[in-house]
Scaffold this motif. Structure first.
Motif, PDB file in Angstrom:
ATOM      1  N   ILE A  29      14.470   2.427   7.013  1.00 19.02           N
ATOM      2  CA  ILE A  29      12.989   2.988   7.101  1.00 19.02           C
ATOM      3  C   ILE A  29      12.819   3.432   8.440  1.00 19.02           C
ATOM      4  N   ASN A  30      13.325   2.544   9.546  1.00 18.35           N
ATOM      5  CA  ASN A  30      13.085   2.885  10.732  1.00 18.35           C
ATOM      6  C   ASN A  30      13.756   4.369  11.246  1.00 18.35           C
ATOM      7  N   GLU A  31      14.879   4.644  10.640  1.00 21.21           N
ATOM      8  CA  GLU A  31      15.616   5.916  10.725  1.00 21.21           C
ATOM      9  C   GLU A  31      14.756   6.893  10.225  1.00 21.21           C
ATOM     10  N   SER A  85      16.378  -7.939  -3.227  1.00 22.94           N
ATOM     11  CA  SER A  85      16.654  -6.523  -3.686  1.00 22.94           C
ATOM     12  C   SER A  85      15.098  -6.019  -4.213  1.00 22.94           C
ATOM     13  N   ASN A  86      14.647  -6.717  -4.877  1.00 20.21           N
ATOM     14  CA  ASN A  86      13.253  -6.458  -5.175  1.00 20.21           C
ATOM     15  C   ASN A  86      12.295  -6.313  -4.261  1.00 20.21           C
ATOM     16  N   GLU A  87      12.057  -7.138  -3.322  1.00 15.58           N
ATOM     17  CA  GLU A  87      11.368  -6.739  -2.249  1.00 15.58           C
ATOM     18  C   GLU A  87      11.958  -5.420  -1.345  1.00 15.58           C
ATOM     19  N   SER A  88      13.014  -5.301  -1.274  1.00 17.03           N
ATOM     20  CA  SER A  88      13.753  -3.888  -0.596  1.00 17.03           C
ATOM     21  C   SER A  88      13.343  -2.901  -1.241  1.00 17.03           C
ATOM     22  N   ASN A  93       9.995   2.142  -1.657  1.00 17.29           N
ATOM     23  CA  ASN A  93       8.851   2.961  -2.700  1.00 17.29           C
ATOM     24  C   ASN A  93       7.479   3.153  -1.473  1.00 17.29           C
ATOM     25  N   ALA A  94       7.379   1.936  -1.163  1.00 12.15           N
ATOM     26  CA  ALA A  94       5.811   1.981   0.007  1.00 12.15           C
ATOM     27  C   ALA A  94       6.132   3.121   1.153  1.00 12.15           C
ATOM     28  N   GLU A 154      -2.810   4.864  -1.967  1.00  9.21           N
ATOM     29  CA  GLU A 154      -3.324   3.446  -2.502  1.00  9.21           C
ATOM     30  C   GLU A 154      -2.752   3.382  -4.123  1.00  9.21           C
ATOM     31  N   LEU A 155      -2.844   4.511  -4.767  1.00  8.79           N
ATOM     32  CA  LEU A 155      -2.721   4.398  -6.232  1.00  8.79           C
ATOM     33  C   LEU A 155      -1.094   4.490  -6.365  1.00  8.79           C
ATOM     34  N   LYS A 156      -0.571   5.099  -5.477  1.00 11.02           N
ATOM     35  CA  LYS A 156       1.008   5.482  -5.852  1.00 11.02           C
ATOM     36  C   LYS A 156       1.693   3.775  -5.434  1.00 11.02           C
ATOM     37  N   GLN A 157       1.204   3.190  -4.233  1.00  7.46           N
ATOM     38  CA  GLN A 157       1.825   1.920  -3.887  1.00  7.46           C
ATOM     39  C   GLN A 157       1.493   0.979  -5.020  1.00  7.46           C
TER      40      GLN A 157
END
Length: 681
Positions: A29-31, A85-88, A93-94, A154-157
């Motif tokens: 994500i940082n990259e 993995s779920n959290e990842s 996605n966020a 917000e809706l997409k997240q």
């Protein structure tokens, strides 16, 4: 042919821990954020070199690891790893949603799009890449004010979080029903022997039926007690009750999102980027098919009712109730195959020991696509998987016998276990692409995740014919993943329009109904003999028995999906829609049972929202290709290579309709599809 060399690319490494998943997620994500910041600073001077190439390069190089980190949730035996993995996936996605709403990045992308859209110098795939990326930002609502964009984000997240939770709930599901052996009368002993015995509080021994395929399907097919089938069906439909509320909420959020983005409904938003283009076209397609299928469906239903009546009479049970219930369908369909077509599912399974069948199946793919599968055994230094049961193969293309071309890696994860994805699917792990800056080829990896029975001490795992069909289908996706040969990862393999993605798999299902292929695939686990001719003929004749009823069931799913997603506000009576629409379309009765089966209808939260019609839509193309190119000779290598190179290799790098015209030499049509169903066009 010379012996195959060591693959030019090592396989993926499966040594992640919960901590390393978290670390890699943050790193990726940082990259991506750093590159977005750089691209945003170039809005006045943006070019292909400064913006598009770095954008594509990062997308190419990150795709495999992102997929891998998200994949563990479906297959890992370690709950902590699944949770990580779920959290990842939630974090990816966020961030994807956040990044897709960056107006400053879009300005740079859009400048390149405007500057190059009429260029004659760009290759077609690069032009398509730029057009698709630009469209992606436009569809995120970047033409709207900041306040609206924040609401879209917000809706997409929220939708992303709901989808991941829905999938996790299904993956972690461990529900079951306890039956007495008497209640399971009719279910073959081979099946019952794999059910766990449980002593109840009153000391009675019962058998534990889970809702995994190897348990639930045989009970619905063979249990002669209708109450047992009713209980099993209702339990399966109502499992994971929290998911029904998740879908209800998601439908409302999708409708709200579509309205914000300026569309009449969510379906209109989704279909804009599909082959079908509009909800009207899809609804007309489904309505036309329903009209054509219903007369044949009524005839099939009449015969099934007569069979039910005769069965009840033979067992001395009341025959006054002529209703045909949804939990009757698998049972009487199976009975019809046995009595009228002499198709004994369990007898036929004896000719399909899993290991041998898979080997023979791979030989068919090897022949028509000029491939070679080489299993990497555990003693090989290349062997590396996420579970000890997983099989791993290196795949080669043999167009040049003296210089074989490496294609990629495929994994088979074939047996159920706790916490594992419970159905059958192909997961693309790492896409193929050409390195933007070096021109080197990067090869794909893909996996089949299924739930077949394991070998027993005295008997190997035996595949029922419908499981052979399932394996062919999912392997079709896997081969599509492997044979895609595009410059950009976003077009690799199965990255085609969602209403075309099932076509290659449906096309390959035809091979499991061809006389010669059934002969070559089969080998009795004890005698080594192939399926007898009379069994093969009976099986082939049975292919489209109750085919109208089957397709009306598919229409129920497709119409349910479209009804949900053409609603302006998402306020749909989803219970009534699910249950009542089934009676109207699929012709079967619900009795006194109302279920929330949509809570385990993974497609609705797994990318098929306003897309389930695609299964039937793409069947039209699959039938056209098979009848036109393969029906006379399924192992026609010339047709196989032409299909490989014009459909599979191109992935999503061109319009699918153009590829179909190139292969068929004309526009595709539905004649073969209707002929296959026994309906005149």
């Amino acid at each position: 042919m010379t012996s195959l060399p060591t693959p030019p690319q090592a396989p993926m490494v499966w040594n992640h821990t919960p901590d390393s998943i978290k670390s890699y997620t943050e790193q990726l994500i940082n990259e991506a954020r750093a590159l977005d910041d750089k691209i945003a600073s170039l809005s006045e001077t943006a070019t292909i070199e400064s913006v598009i190439k770095p954008y594509a390069d990062l997308e190419n190089k990150q795709a495999g690891l992102i997929n891998q980190l998200s994949f563990y949730q479906h297959v890992s035996a370690d709950k902590e790893l699944r949770d990580a993995s779920n959290e990842s996936e939630e974090k990816f996605n966020a961030y994807s949603i956040e990044a897709g709403l960056r107006e400053d990045v879009f300005k740079s992308i859009h400048k390149v799009y405007v500057d190059t859209k009429d260029s004659q110098d760009l290759d077609a795939e690069t032009k398509r890449f730029i057009q698709k990326v630009n469209k992606q930002y436009e569809r995120n609502g970047l033409a709207f004010p900041l306040e609206t964009r924040e609401k879209i984000k917000e809706l997409k997240q929220q939708l992303s979080t709901l989808a991941i939770k829905f999938s996790k709930n299904l993956g972690e599901e461990t529900e079951f029903i306890l039956f007495t052996k008497e209640q399971l009368k009719g279910v073959p002993e081979d099946i019952l022997s794999q059910f766990e015995e449980v002593k109840t509080d009153d000391g009675e021994i019962k058998l534990k039926m889970t809702f995994k395929y190897p348990d639930i399907f045989p009970v619905l097919k063979f249990a002669s007690n209708p109450d047992t089938r009713k209980i099993a069906f209702s339990g399966d439909q109502n499992k994971v009750p929290e998911n029904s509320e998740i879908l209800v909420k998601a439908v409302k959020l999708r409708a709200e999102l579509a309205q914000l983005l300026g569309y009449n409904n969510f379906s209109e938003y989704i279909l804009e980027e599909r082959m079908a283009k509009t909800p009207e076209i899809v609804n007309n397609f489904l309505a036309d098919l329903r009209v054509k299928l219903k007369p044949l469906g009524d005839k099939e239903l009449f015969k099934l009712k007569e069979l039910k009546k005769a069965d009840l009479k033979a067992r001395g049970l009341p025959t006054e109730n002529t209703d045909y219930y949804v939990w009757d369908q698998r049972y009487y369909h199976t009975k019809m195959l046995e009595t009228e077509y002499k198709v004994d599912e369990m007898k036929i399974a004896e000719y399909f020991p899993m290991s041998n069948t898979i080997s023979k199946m791979l030989e068919i793919y090897e022949t028509i696509f000029n491939l070679k599968f080489v299993e990497i055994i555990k003693e090989d230094k290349l062997y590396n998987t996420w579970h000890e049961e997983v099989k791993q193969f290196a795949v080669w293309k043999l167009d040049n016998q003296e210089d074989p071309e490496f294609v990629g890696y495929i994994y088979f994860d074939l047996h159920p276990r706790k916490g594992k994805y419970g159905h059958a699917a192909n997961f693309g792990l790492s896409p193929g692409y050409t390195d933007i800056f070096t021109g080197a080829r990067v090869y794909p990896s893909t996996s089949l995740v299924c739930n077949f029975t394991r070998d027993k001490k005295d008997k190997p795992s035996l595949l029922k014919h419908d499981e052979v069909v399932t394996f062919f289908h999912e392997l079709g996706h896997g081969i599509h993943d492997l044979l895609g040969k595009t410059k950009y990862s976003r077009f690799s393999g199965t990255s085609v329009s969602w209403d075309f993605v099932e076509m290659p798999s449906q096309f390959l299902e035809y091979f499991t109904w061809c006389e010669d292929q059934l002969k070559s695939l089969s080998q009795h686990y004890q005698t080594g003999k192939p399926l007898p001719d009379e069994l093969i003929q009976s099986l082939i004749k049975s292919k489209n028995v109750n085919g109208a009823m089957f397709n009306l069931r598919q229409l129920h799913f497709g119409l349910f999906d479209m009804s949900l997603h053409t609603s302006k506000d998402g306020n749909v009576d989803i219970d009534s829609l699910w249950n009542d629409l089934r009676e109207k379309v699929a012709l079967v009765k619900n009795g006194d049972v109302k279920t929330k089966g949509y809570g385990s209808f993974g497609h609705m939260m797994g990318g098929y929202a306003s897309g389930y019609y695609g299964y039937m839509w793409s069947q039209v193309f699959a039938a056209d290709i098979f009848y036109s190119k393969f029906k006379g000779n399924p192992l026609n290598v010339k047709s196989g290579l032409e299909y490989r190179d014009k459909i599979l290799s191109r992935g999503g790098s061109r319009e699918e309709m153009d590829n179909l015209r190139d292969l068929l030499g004309r526009d595709p049509n539905s004649d073969a599809f209707l002929t296959e169903l026994g309906i005149s066009s």
